[in-house]
Enzyme design. Structure first.
Site, PDB file in Angstrom:
ATOM      1  N   ARG A 232     -34.397 -17.623 -20.806  1.00 11.06           N
ATOM      2  CA  ARG A 232     -35.422 -18.050 -21.773  1.00 11.06           C
ATOM      3  C   ARG A 232     -35.656 -16.926 -22.861  1.00 11.06           C
ATOM      4  NH1 ARG A 232     -40.956 -17.450 -21.459  1.00 11.06           N
ATOM      5  NH2 ARG A 232     -40.871 -17.854 -19.075  1.00 11.06           N
TER       6      ARG A 232
ATOM      7  N   HIS B 115     -42.435 -19.143 -22.625  1.00 16.33           N
ATOM      8  CA  HIS B 115     -42.463 -20.584 -21.901  1.00 16.33           C
ATOM      9  C   HIS B 115     -42.863 -21.519 -22.762  1.00 16.33           C
ATOM     10  CE1 HIS B 115     -42.673 -23.650 -18.559  1.00 16.33           C
ATOM     11  NE2 HIS B 115     -43.845 -23.860 -19.156  1.00 16.33           N
TER      12      HIS B 115
ATOM     13  N   TYR C  88     -46.104 -10.211 -19.094  1.00 17.75           N
ATOM     14  CA  TYR C  88     -45.406 -10.167 -18.063  1.00 17.75           C
ATOM     15  C   TYR C  88     -43.984 -10.043 -17.942  1.00 17.75           C
ATOM     16  CZ  TYR C  88     -44.103 -15.002 -19.311  1.00 17.75           C
ATOM     17  OH  TYR C  88     -43.522 -16.272 -19.985  1.00 17.75           O
TER      18      TYR C  88
END
Length: 345
Positions: free
Chosen positions: A245, A249, A258
């Site tokens: 990805r 998200h 992160y």
């Protein structure tokens, strides 16, 4: 936006596909990329309350969708399979209507497109696909289902139960996991025991295959083989398409909190669209005129869909009470009457 250019000077694909099919893959993947960018912009402008990007996963989605029998098979998507919808000729204004919160599940015809309503429940499409596939088998019909889910959803109990049920009853279904390395902010090594989702298939007595999810040809071949197996009566399979990805998200997420920038850079160099373009150029299957025309057509289509969903009229308030129950309850009728009286004030 210009189509991404390859960083890898030696592009590779696994398997073969005709030049015409490769060019079709490229056009659809590029259109999905540009439409995805327009959708993100619509969210930033307040048209969409939220949006879930597929950037980086175009090869996994287009390659898998292209393997389906459009007359008999059925796709069961999550909220991220916009490129699958595009490849199956879903009415894209109707598809994106769900992201604008005009209607739950979309305003397109699932039966005509063979693309089930959008399912935002994590792992939710998987048992639905198994149920539909079992119905096909019991009726003696030739259709197969493909269930889309992510690496995070693979940890849901519903997914495990659906796989076991499908294997016991030899349901003609392909479990297609797009492993994009991150279950929202949780990496694979923190939530996938054993390091492989495909390996879990052995526990249910079905084959599991891991494929390069950024190689559209490899994905197409793997799904086609799994569908042929299911159609022959041999039962379900698991395909784990390893991809990435490239964006957050969702539009409410910040991957910078992160993810390692070096990891993102490495995966950007494996961009599936740039990779396919490099293959087409290397093998002489497309020239500069083709890429320019593909980008023009993709851009025009993305803008047309963007404008269509932006200007679509909102549904009437009465639709809050539609399709809640097959036979409306008295309590629901009372709520509808109360709403109508307030709306008329």
């Amino acid at each position: 936006m210009s189509a991404p250019r390859p960083a890898d000077p030696h592009p590779e694909t696994t398997g073969t596909a005709s030049p015409a099919l490769l060019r079709d893959f490229y056009r659809t993947m590029l259109t999905a990329r540009l439409l995805d960018e327009e959708a993100v912009a619509l969210q930033r402008q307040g048209v969409f309350p939220a949006y879930v990007s597929l950037r980086g996963q175009e090869a996994a989605q287009v390659g898998s969708a292209a393997a389906l029998d459009r007359d008999h098979d059925f796709a069961f998507p999550t909220y991220r399979e916009m490129a699958v919808a595009l490849a199956l000729d879903v009415d894209m204004v109707g598809y994106l209507a769900s992201h604008r919160a005009l209607w739950h599940g979309g305003l397109y015809d699932p039966m005509r497109s063979r693309f089930a309503p959008i399912n935002a429940v994590v792992g939710g499409p998987v048992p639905h696909a198994v149920g539909w596939a079992l119905g096909e088998r019991l009726r003696g019909d030739p259709g197969c289902a493909i269930a889309y889910f992510g690496d995070g959803a693979s940890s849901e109990g519903d997914v495990h139960e659906a796989m076991n049920f499908a294997a016991v009853f030899a349901a003609p279904v392909v479990f297609f996991c797009q492993n994009n390395q991150w279950a929202l902010s949780v990496p694979n090594d923190r939530q996938v025991a054993g390091g492989s989702i495909a390996a879990r298939a052995a526990g249910y007595g079905m084959p599991g295959v891991t494929v390069d999810g950024n190689d559209v040809v490899a994905v197409h071949a793997a799904v086609r083989e799994a569908l042929e197996r299911a159609r022959s009566g041999a039962g379900p399979s698991v395909i784990e398409a390893r991809t990435y990805r490239l964006g957050p998200h969702s539009t409410s997420d910040d991957p910078g909190r992160y993810r390692d920038p070096d990891e993102e850079r490495r995966w950007r160099e494996r961009d599936p669209i740039a990779r396919l373009r490099a293959v087409l150029e290397r093998d002489g299957h497309a020239d500069t005129a083709f890429f320019e025309e593909a980008e023009r057509e993709a851009g025009e289509q993305a803008i047309r869909i963007r404008d269509g969903v932006s200007s679509a009229p909102p549904p009437g308030g009465e639709e809050m009470f539609t399709h809640v129950y097959r036979e409306p309850t008295e309590a629901l009728r009372a709520q509808q009457r109360a709403w109508r009286e307030e709306a008329e004030l």
